[in-house]
Motif scaffolding. Structure first.
Motif, mmCIF file in Angstrom:
data_model
loop_
_atom_site.group_PDB
_atom_site.id
_atom_site.type_symbol
_atom_site.label_atom_id
_atom_site.label_comp_id
_atom_site.label_asym_id
_atom_site.label_seq_id
_atom_site.Cartn_x
_atom_site.Cartn_y
_atom_site.Cartn_z
ATOM 1 N N ALA A 1 2.500 1.670 -3.345
ATOM 2 C CA ALA A 1 1.503 2.032 -4.349
ATOM 3 C C ALA A 1 1.341 3.535 -4.471
ATOM 4 N N ASP B 1 3.734 -0.667 -13.778
ATOM 5 C CA ASP B 1 3.328 -1.708 -12.837
ATOM 6 C C ASP B 1 4.395 -2.794 -12.717
ATOM 7 N N ILE C 1 -3.324 -3.724 -4.199
ATOM 8 C CA ILE C 1 -3.370 -3.232 -5.576
ATOM 9 C C ILE C 1 -4.796 -2.907 -6.009
ATOM 10 N N TYR D 1 -5.527 6.723 -6.460
ATOM 11 C CA TYR D 1 -5.057 7.739 -7.399
ATOM 12 C C TYR D 1 -6.003 8.926 -7.427
ATOM 13 N N LYS E 1 0.836 -1.196 0.000
ATOM 14 C CA LYS E 1 0.000 0.000 0.000
ATOM 15 C C LYS E 1 0.876 1.253 0.000
ATOM 16 N N VAL F 1 -4.529 -2.209 -13.457
ATOM 17 C CA VAL F 1 -4.577 -3.036 -12.249
ATOM 18 C C VAL F 1 -4.759 -4.500 -12.609
ATOM 19 N N LEU G 1 -5.803 0.670 -5.843
ATOM 20 C CA LEU G 1 -4.890 1.649 -6.438
ATOM 21 C C LEU G 1 -5.611 2.717 -7.232
ATOM 22 N N ASN H 1 3.310 4.797 -7.143
ATOM 23 C CA ASN H 1 2.665 4.591 -8.444
ATOM 24 C C ASN H 1 1.799 5.789 -8.819
#
Length: 313
Positions: free
Chosen positions: A78, A204, A233, A240, A75, A107, A236, A81
């Protein structure tokens, strides 16, 4: 840890069902607002935490702690990301209403690739235990490299894969709704959204190279590695949209993530000498991320967040 086959099937069924619900809920292109993102984030986090509770109940505190440590690591990573996704969407000027579709398939691809990496890593560790030390050294190096280059900005215009794809694949500069391909002058061409997906999937894979060894640092049980990774994930996309307008404020986050990678790498390197208790790992990882986030928000509290329309506009 003896995990029956039906447990794997049940977990995969839950993941597929949740992905289907998410896809149905976002079947039409629309801008995902903060409230919707917060609601979905709460759903995904609750699901991940609840599954950890099931693990704790069925297999004990050690297994439960290992799951939560892996979940927390994934997490945390992420969030990095999110930085890259925002950069990709901005570079391609992706309309906000199309971003969820790209992230959904991103994802989906991430789950598949990570399952492959986890299976490969588990086989390597089972047959060559010394691989754990290589993973540890790699994570320490990666953490140090992340810290040194924490302020560097990615230049997508120099990305070799993207430049090759644009030269090789027939394409158009125009968006065609949420479509990755469109028909023009009697032939199929890739829309900009296709190249965005290529970059998201590539990102990814790159992040999986860091996160999978990191989770193996807290548990070598494939079921825990996969489930902690998967449930982290799954949230995610919502993460975002929840954090996209605040990413400029997390100025110390990369330093915190670097500290996490160095810690878990050192934990691996010390396996032959001393096994760090799982509760210590949980405390250290949580402390690194919490400190980085709080420190960042305090240092940038006078900063005005960018308007939503500017992110990926």
């Amino acid at each position: 840890m003896d995990v029956p086959f039906w447990a794997w099937v049940a977990v995969l069924a839950v993941i597929v069902t949740m992905l289907a619900i998410d896809l149905f809920a976002h079947r039409t292109a629309h801008v995902v607002g903060v409230r919707e993102a917060a609601t979905w984030s709460a759903v995904w986090v609750s699901l991940g935490l609840a599954f950890g509770g099931v693990i704790w109940w069925a297999y004990g505190a050690q297994a439960g702690g290992e799951y939560y440590a892996g979940y927390l690591i994934e997490k945390s990573l992420a969030v990095d990301n999110v930085f890259v996704f925002a950069l990709i969407f901005t570079y391609f000027a992706v309309p906000r209403e199309y971003q969820h579709r790209v992230l959904f398939y991103g994802v989906l691809g991430a789950l598949v690739f990570r399952a492959i990496f986890i299976a490969g890593g588990a086989v390597l560790i089972e047959n060559f235990a010394w691989v754990l030390y290589l993973f540890g050294a790699f994570l320490v190096y990666t953490g140090w490299k992340m810290f040194r280059h924490r302020d560097d900005e990615m230049d997508l215009s120099q990305n070799r894969l993207l430049r090759w794809a644009k030269k090789t694949v027939p394409s158009t500069e125009d968006y065609h709704g949420q479509k990755f391909w469109a028909k023009q002058a009697g032939r199929w061409v890739a829309t900009p959204l296709f190249f965005v997906l290529v970059m998201v999937e590539t990102t990814d894979i790159i992040f999986a190279v860091d996160s999978i060894p990191a989770i193996f640092a807290v548990t070598q049980e494939p079921f825990l590695v996969f489930t902690s990774n998967a449930f982290a994930i799954l949230g995610l996309r919502a993460m975002y949209f929840l954090l996209a307008d605040l990413i400029d404020r997390f100025i110390f986050l990369k330093a915190g993530l670097a500290a996490v990678l160095v810690f878990v790498g050192a934990k691996m390197l010390l396996l032959g000498v001393y096994k760090i208790p799982i509760w210590v790992s949980l405390v250290v990882i949580a402390a690194c991320i919490t400190t980085a986030v709080v420190w960042s928000l305090r240092a940038t509290r006078e900063t005005t967040p960018a308007p939503k329309a500017e992110v990926g506009a």
